[in-house]
Write an enzyme that holds these catalytic residues in place. Sequence first.
Site: not given
Length: 371
Positions: A33, A176, A179, A181, A229
């Site tokens: 987060m 990551h 989302h 990115y 992720r």
Amino acid sequence: MSDARNENSVEALFKPFTTGKLQVANRIVMAPMTRGFSPNGVPGEDVAAYYRRRAENGVGLIVTEGTVINHPAAAASPNWPHFHGEEALGGWSNVVKEVHEAGGKIIPQLWHVGLTRKPGDLPNLEASPIGPSGLNLSGEKITEPLTENEIGDVIAAYGQAAADAARIGFDGIELHGAHGYLIDQFFWDVTNQRSDRYGGDLAARTRFAVEVIQSCRRAVGPDFPIVLRFSQWKAGYYEAKLAESPQQLEQFLTPLADAGVDVFHCSTRRYWEPEFQDSDLNLAGWTKKLTGKPTITVGSVGLDNEFGSSRGYNAHPAALNSLIERLENGEFDLVAVGRAVLADPAWTAKIRGKRTDELLSFEPSSTQTLY
């Protein structure tokens, strides 16, 4: 299901989990987060204490907030932590020490924001945002497409970050790729319209991520865990889909699994929602079924108000019932908890001790403090 059955079944969350390269004491993962409490990119003692408190209270695996790789356009805030440079890596080394002393395990989430960065964003005013085709999440052209040489530089930066993570004692890494990115911008046909080897169909659009994974694997060797992720949704584009069917999802996942991903972290906004018609499996369930790899589920775990609402979120242990059933049925292996753990460092200990009347609620203002 009776209340007694519900309470007893919480123990499923506290069984150890082992898979080759990753061993954790229980199934609870602290979700990554973004916090923004690292001035000039350096995580300080307050950040180390923040993560230590979760380890002391029994979180099995901590995934850090997104921490940016060594590229001038990787970040869009001067307060996001860096994963490069002596001072920032020294701060992370202290975080690792604190978490390990408390008996926890921790991996950094390695991050590049790509074209979600706007021209002129700090910390590097002069750095132009980058993306596979120079297109933002709305499909608008912002910059020129990355050259293959520039792509190679970014891939190398991920590899260096992975090497640094292993060197300073982390227990693995998470990439990551969700989302909207940078890595996800290569996955998505709205933002990746390249005609070279980094573009094409869904499987071909995984090439950048595959090469990032391979770079990291070369840097850390065969026994260091690599978590990826990924998500269907993008920030502000919640109905976006990479894969419309299990067959397409398999085409997407296979090259990533073959490249060396050990665990898939399957980001959804609501873990209980089926990913495709005619099956109750969520994204983590389908990913495990299709790849055979362990998976982490995530999405409004332990809250009575789902992701995306502007209201507060009361801690709601009864909402764990279906989650635990799915875990016991082997649909997924680990459970990432975000806002519930952000607001209440002792969430894990309270769930295990059946002290649910003591759970603290998440409010939007909770993000302004390192509890």
